[in-house]
Design a protein around this motif. Structure first.
Motif, PDB file in Angstrom:
ATOM      1  N   VAL A  73       0.810  -1.099   0.154  1.00  0.00           N
ATOM      2  CA  VAL A  73       0.167  -0.149  -0.025  1.00  0.00           C
ATOM      3  C   VAL A  73       0.916   1.241  -0.057  1.00  0.00           C
ATOM      4  CG1 VAL A  73      -0.237   0.217   2.520  1.00  0.00           C
ATOM      5  CG2 VAL A  73      -1.959   1.099   1.112  1.00  0.00           C
ATOM      6  N   ALA A  82      -5.561   2.422   4.827  1.00  0.00           N
ATOM      7  CA  ALA A  82      -4.723   0.988   5.263  1.00  0.00           C
ATOM      8  C   ALA A  82      -4.789   0.845   6.671  1.00  0.00           C
ATOM      9  CB  ALA A  82      -3.388   1.513   4.792  1.00  0.00           C
ATOM     10  N   VAL A  98       2.963  -4.912   6.133  1.00  0.00           N
ATOM     11  CA  VAL A  98       2.727  -3.756   5.493  1.00  0.00           C
ATOM     12  C   VAL A  98       3.859  -3.471   4.623  1.00  0.00           C
ATOM     13  CG1 VAL A  98       2.154  -1.240   5.257  1.00  0.00           C
ATOM     14  CG2 VAL A  98       0.835  -2.741   6.878  1.00  0.00           C
ATOM     15  N   THR A 100       5.585  -0.813   1.832  1.00  0.00           N
ATOM     16  CA  THR A 100       5.194   0.285   1.424  1.00  0.00           C
ATOM     17  C   THR A 100       6.553   1.283   0.744  1.00  0.00           C
ATOM     18  OG1 THR A 100       4.310   2.694   2.008  1.00  0.00           O
ATOM     19  CG2 THR A 100       5.572   1.228   3.679  1.00  0.00           C
ATOM     20  N   CYS A 111       0.792   2.127  11.398  1.00  0.00           N
ATOM     21  CA  CYS A 111       0.089   0.886  11.103  1.00  0.00           C
ATOM     22  C   CYS A 111       0.491  -0.060  12.353  1.00  0.00           C
ATOM     23  CB  CYS A 111       0.800   0.454   9.949  1.00  0.00           C
ATOM     24  SG  CYS A 111       0.284   1.256   8.407  1.00  0.00           S
TER      25      CYS A 111
END
Length: 238
Positions: A73, A82, A98, A100, A111
């Motif tokens: 993402v 997200a 995650v 990124t 996150c």
């Protein structure tokens, strides 16, 4: 990030852990799926809609019944969505990593704060990603506690800054919000004057008031605050 020894790697390859890879970029998602399948994971790829559409709901992703999820993402553009997805998946017991391209560590921390087990930069080698997923698939920490705490602290400080920015944005009059929105579109004071059919001096006075209320010293800083806070001021006028 903790390393995974050779024995752990072997167990991972034999474990057939069901993993879902989620993202908007078809080629990247497919390539990651191939790599993970070669590592022994049972992979399902989920491609998000176009950038104009929101990220999927956690419930729709949960249909894959995956133990781990790799979310690819753009945290610079889709942070709030997200975080909602990460939080929803984590609440259902899915271990989320995650991946990124964002270099904003506060966004990584957010996150983590909301349930992700790892936040990994696309600048890292593939081995780092594989090690993180291997650890998460076994319910083990995929990031050093000290490093995690530092990132979460950055996220908390950043959220406080954003909250303060939103409070100050709320002090603007409707006319000032319009002027700020036009500044966010890249218009100059002269261009705003012509577009809104008002005296340039009037626009300058409004800009001066905006800077004072937002407690910033330049138009660039005002635009940055508006976009960071995510308010209407960072979007085109209605």
């Amino acid at each position: 990030m903790p390393r995974v020894d050779d024995d752990e790697l072997t167990r991972r390859r034999l474990g057939h852990v069901r993993t879902v890879v989620l993202g908007r970029h078809v080629l990247l998602v497919q390539c990651l799926g191939v790599v993970l399948a070669q590592e022994g994971y049972e992979v399902r790829s989920v491609l998000f809609p176009s950038p104009a559409d929101p990220l999927p709901s956690p419930s729709s992703v949960m249909r894959a019944r995956a133990r781990t999820a790799l979310l690819v993402v753009d945290l610079d553009a889709e942070l709030d969505e997200a975080v909602r997805l990460v939080s929803g998946l984590a609440a259902e017991g899915t271990h989320v990593a995650v991946l990124t391209g964002s270099r904003d560590r506060a966004r990584w921390g957010r996150c983590l704060r909301h349930g992700a087990g790892a936040a990994i930069s696309m600048d890292e080698p593939m081995a780092v990603l594989l090690d993180a997923l291997a650890l998460l698939s076994r319910g083990l920490p995929a990031i050093d506690r000290t490093a995690r705490d530092e990132l979460v602290a950055l996220a908390a400080a950043d959220e406080e800054t954003v909250h303060g920015g939103r409070v100050r944005l709320g002090l603007l009059t409707r006319r000032e919000r319009t002027v700020l929105a036009l500044l966010c579109e890249g218009l100059t004071v002269s261009e705003i004057s012509r577009r809104e059919v008002v005296a340039e001096g009037t626009v300058r006075t409004q800009v001066k008031s905006i800077l004072a209320k937002l407690q910033v010293s330049s138009q660039l800083a005002a635009v940055a605050l508006a976009k960071r806070a995510g308010g209407q001021e960072g979007r085109p006028r209605q």
